[in-house]
Design a protein around this motif. Structure first.
Motif, short mmCIF file in Angstrom:
data_model
loop_
_atom_site.label_atom_id
_atom_site.label_comp_id
_atom_site.label_asym_id
_atom_site.label_seq_id
_atom_site.Cartn_x
_atom_site.Cartn_y
_atom_site.Cartn_z
N MET A 165 -3.96 3.49 -3.80
CA MET A 165 -4.71 4.66 -3.33
C MET A 165 -5.34 5.43 -4.65
N ALA A 166 -6.64 5.66 -4.34
CA ALA A 166 -7.43 6.09 -5.37
C ALA A 166 -6.87 7.72 -5.79
N LEU A 167 -6.84 7.84 -7.36
CA LEU A 167 -6.18 8.99 -7.78
C LEU A 167 -7.24 9.64 -8.75
N PHE A 168 -7.23 11.20 -8.59
CA PHE A 168 -7.38 11.98 -9.61
C PHE A 168 -6.58 13.05 -9.96
N TRP A 169 -6.86 13.34 -11.38
CA TRP A 169 -5.73 14.32 -11.79
C TRP A 169 -6.45 15.57 -12.54
N HIS A 170 -6.11 16.52 -12.33
CA HIS A 170 -6.12 17.70 -13.29
C HIS A 170 -5.44 18.87 -12.94
N CYS A 171 -5.28 19.99 -13.78
CA CYS A 171 -4.52 21.19 -13.42
C CYS A 171 -5.19 22.20 -13.51
N PHE A 219 9.49 21.20 -7.17
CA PHE A 219 8.08 21.07 -6.81
C PHE A 219 7.66 21.53 -5.39
N GLU A 220 6.47 22.09 -5.13
CA GLU A 220 6.11 22.00 -3.74
C GLU A 220 4.90 21.18 -3.53
N ARG A 221 4.89 20.54 -2.26
CA ARG A 221 3.71 19.59 -2.13
C ARG A 221 2.98 20.33 -1.14
N LEU A 222 1.51 20.20 -1.15
CA LEU A 222 0.64 20.96 -0.17
C LEU A 222 -0.71 20.01 0.03
N VAL A 223 -0.89 19.73 1.26
CA VAL A 223 -1.96 18.87 1.61
C VAL A 223 -2.94 19.78 2.20
N THR A 224 -4.13 19.66 1.67
CA THR A 224 -5.35 20.64 1.98
C THR A 224 -6.61 19.94 2.07
N GLY A 225 -7.17 19.72 3.04
CA GLY A 225 -8.34 18.90 3.28
C GLY A 225 -8.47 17.55 2.54
N ASN A 226 -8.91 17.18 1.57
CA ASN A 226 -9.05 15.94 1.08
C ASN A 226 -8.05 15.72 -0.14
N THR A 270 -3.45 17.64 -9.03
CA THR A 270 -3.79 17.44 -7.71
C THR A 270 -4.64 15.97 -7.60
N TYR A 271 -4.28 15.24 -6.43
CA TYR A 271 -4.78 13.99 -6.32
C TYR A 271 -5.35 13.82 -5.02
N GLU A 272 -6.18 12.83 -4.87
CA GLU A 272 -6.94 12.37 -3.66
C GLU A 272 -5.90 12.44 -2.41
N ARG A 273 -6.10 12.95 -1.41
CA ARG A 273 -5.21 12.87 -0.38
C ARG A 273 -5.32 11.07 0.28
N PRO A 274 -3.72 10.65 0.17
CA PRO A 274 -3.96 9.41 0.77
C PRO A 274 -4.43 9.08 1.97
#
Length: 317
Positions: A1-7, A74-81, A109-113
């Motif tokens: 899957m395509a990924l992008f990373w930032h904080c 860690f907490e995982r959150l999926v929101t939008g894309n 932050t990553y692109e939503r699978p």
């Protein structure tokens, strides 16, 4: 899957600029690396935590966390894309210290699978998830990287012992050794000669007269003990009987602690030396708090464990 990373760096930069420090975050698919650099050494590197995790390594001016997202709460959150993993970098000094406590948000932050869908589940919750807890007490090799190759230890050598709890899906827990004694039988019974190792709710009393000590933690659910081989029952089979417990990492008190004695310094709390006052009772009596009954010896917050047999030999005889 395509990924992008930032904080999220805004609040990070504000705190870091106040103390001449720099924080770098490298987000990877399943893990992240965080490096905190304090050019003026205004902070104590040992007092940093990432969620429930201690630093992977640190020097006088740099703290490094190299952790997986399945650790450290860690907490995982999926929101939008977007798929986000969130946590906090925590500095735990005492309020009256030169550098007061602070907390900085950490977000990868990553692109939503594209194949991700919300899970369907029944809303069943357990405060500690005690039904899933599995405790372990193991003899390890010299660097704790694997099991011991031998159960024979020369007098005065170090015996690496690892206590851990498998946490499965519940909140991060801090594993502690409440009591440990050595005996010559796998069963404890009245009148049996015993050698005290840990007493008084987490006090490593053997460290007052030996080189025994707790090693810095690699994670909250693991406790590493280096026990110096003692004269008790030389040449005989020895069993080490321990009481292992698991608690909220933020709920330490004088009945839930790991303390060892440091020569020319005194008793020191493993998980935060600033609060070593919790160890003051190690030379007297640490008051007990009634533990909640959990209905099972196998799945509670406290578990009995036996290590052995092992043999301590005197090579000079």
């Amino acid at each position: 899957m395509a990924l992008f990373w930032h904080c999220v760096l805004l609040s990070c930069l504000v705190v870091a600029s106040l103390i001449s420090a720099d924080m770098k975050l490298d987000c990877r698919p399943d893990y992240m690396t965080l490096v905190w650099t304090d050019s003026k050494s205004q902070t104590d590197p040992s007092l940093f935590r990432l969620g429930s995790c201690l630093p992977t390594s640190f020097t006088a001016r740099e703290v490094v966390f190299n952790v997986e997202f399945s650790d450290c709460s860690f907490e995982r959150l999926v929101t939008g894309n977007e798929l986000l993993y969130t946590n906090s970098l925590i500095y735990t000094s005492s309020p009256d210290a030169y550098m007061p406590p602070f907390t900085i948000p950490v977000v990868c932050t990553y692109e939503r699978p594209k194949d991700w869908y919300p899970m369907i589940y029944d809303p069943v919750f357990s405060t500690y998830g005690v039904e899933d807890l599995v405790f372990h007490l193991d003899l390890m090799n010299d660097d704790f990287s694997g099991p011991a190759e031998s159960t024979n230890f020369p007098l005065g050598s170090m015996i690496p012992i690892l206590a851990r709890v498998e946490q499965v899906t519940h909140q991060p827990l801090l594993v502690l050794l409440d009591e440990c004694v050595a005996a010559t039988t796998p069963d404890l019974r009245p009148g049996l000669d015993l050698y005290p190792i840990i007493t008084n709710k987490g006090c490593l009393v053997d460290s007052k007269t030996s080189r025994s000590k707790f090693e810095p933690r690699v994670k909250s659910s693991v406790l590493q003990l280096l026990l110096q081989a003692f004269k008790f029952a030389l040449g005989q089979e020895v069993y080490i009987h321990c009481s292992i417990s698991a608690w909220d990492p933020l709920d330490l008190d004088n009945t839930k602690k790991a303390c060892h004695y440091v020569k020319d310094h005194g008793w020191e709390l493993l998980d935060n030396p600033v609060y070593s006052g919790l160890c003051d009772c190690c030379d007297s009596t640490c008051s007990t708090r009634k533990r909640r009954s959990l209905g099972s010896d196998k799945t509670g917050l406290v578990q009995k464990a036996i290590l052995g047999p092992l043999t301590i030999t005197d090579l000079t005889s």
